[in-house]
Enzyme design. Structure first.
Site, short mmCIF file in Angstrom:
data_model
loop_
_atom_site.label_atom_id
_atom_site.label_comp_id
_atom_site.label_asym_id
_atom_site.label_seq_id
_atom_site.Cartn_x
_atom_site.Cartn_y
_atom_site.Cartn_z
N SER A 1 0.84 -1.19 0.00
CA SER A 1 0.00 0.00 0.00
C SER A 1 0.88 1.24 0.00
O SER A 1 2.00 1.22 0.52
CB SER A 1 -0.89 0.00 1.24
OG SER A 1 -1.43 1.29 1.47
N TYR B 1 -0.73 -0.54 10.39
CA TYR B 1 -0.96 -0.90 8.99
C TYR B 1 0.25 -0.53 8.13
O TYR B 1 0.75 -1.34 7.35
CB TYR B 1 -2.20 -0.18 8.49
CG TYR B 1 -2.51 -0.39 7.03
CD1 TYR B 1 -3.13 -1.55 6.58
CD2 TYR B 1 -2.19 0.59 6.09
CE1 TYR B 1 -3.43 -1.73 5.24
CE2 TYR B 1 -2.49 0.41 4.75
CZ TYR B 1 -3.11 -0.75 4.33
OH TYR B 1 -3.40 -0.92 3.00
N LYS C 1 2.87 -2.93 5.97
CA LYS C 1 3.00 -2.77 4.52
C LYS C 1 4.45 -2.48 4.12
O LYS C 1 4.90 -2.92 3.06
CB LYS C 1 2.06 -1.66 4.04
CG LYS C 1 0.59 -2.04 4.14
CD LYS C 1 0.28 -3.24 3.27
CE LYS C 1 -1.14 -3.72 3.36
NZ LYS C 1 -1.44 -4.84 2.44
N THR D 1 -11.96 0.66 -1.27
CA THR D 1 -12.20 -0.62 -0.60
C THR D 1 -13.02 -0.42 0.66
O THR D 1 -13.16 0.69 1.18
CB THR D 1 -10.87 -1.30 -0.22
OG1 THR D 1 -10.20 -0.47 0.75
CG2 THR D 1 -9.97 -1.49 -1.44
#
Length: 212
Positions: free
Chosen positions: A67, A93, A97, A128
């Site tokens: 990402s 997160y 990533k 998303t």
């Protein structure tokens, strides 16, 4: 995996795409932080086990779906499975990533000279469910320019189909082009390496259920 192995299956293309971004800290029943377990540990274990069982074809292509959120973070191995104070969902997160980028570097170096291809890509900002849940204000502001699922998946399909040459071990693919893995100089500053990342992942690899 055992069922696939029993059928004699060989994997030609593996896309490690599963990922999650949580605002609140959620600990799995094994005592793992959810972003760590989902975004990086499971990817490593699945790829590792396919290799160990001889199920990944000699000329297979492995693609990690990272990402753009990783651009804000250096590799900080000690914070990947943060289960106490100091947890910030967006950072958890982003760290996982970034770890995907470094893990791909590890696989590329380990299997250099072979026919297998290892890539990591990011799809851009795609509309998303995770974006909607974790960043509703962001989504509302930019929903007119967020990408569709097929647009986000385009580079994955491109890499799987054409297996292009990659000139640098630490790189990320975006819109069918090899890009630098860093935008900010500070993210290059880390005490960790692909080897220390894999050492952490290996420390969880063979622990029995309930024994994490």
């Amino acid at each position: 995996m055992e069922r696939l192995e029993a059928r004699g299956e060989k994997i030609d293309v593996l896309v490690n795409n599963v990922g999650i971004q949580k605002r609140d800290q959620i600990i799995t029943r094994e005592g793992l932080e959810t972003s760590f377990a989902t975004n990086i540990l499971s990817h490593y274990l699945f790829t590792r086990e396919l290799l160990a069982r001889g199920m990944l074809a000699d000329d297979a292509t492995v693609i990690e779906t990272s990402s753009g959120g990783m651009y804000n973070h250096p590799l900080v191995v000690k914070d990947l499975n943060l289960t106490g104070d100091g947890y910030v969902g967006v950072r958890a997160y982003g760290l996982s990533k970034r770890a995907q980028v470094v893990l791909t570097q590890y696989w590329r170096e380990k299997f250099a000279g072979g026919a297998r291809r290892f890539y990591v890509m990011h799809p851009g900002w795609v509309d998303t469910a995770a974006v909607g849940r974790s960043m509703p204000r962001f989504r509302e502001t930019l929903k007119s320019v967020l990408r569709s699922d097929p647009q986000g998946a385009d580079t994955i399909v491109y890499l799987a189909a054409l297996r292009p040459r990659q000139d640098h071990d630490e790189a990320i693919w975006f819109d069918r082009k090899e890009r630098g893995a860093h935008i900010f100089p500070r993210t290059r500053e880390t005490k960790d390496s692909p080897q220390t990342l894999v050492a952490l992942l290996e420390s969880y690899a063979d622990r029995p259920p309930g024994g994490w």
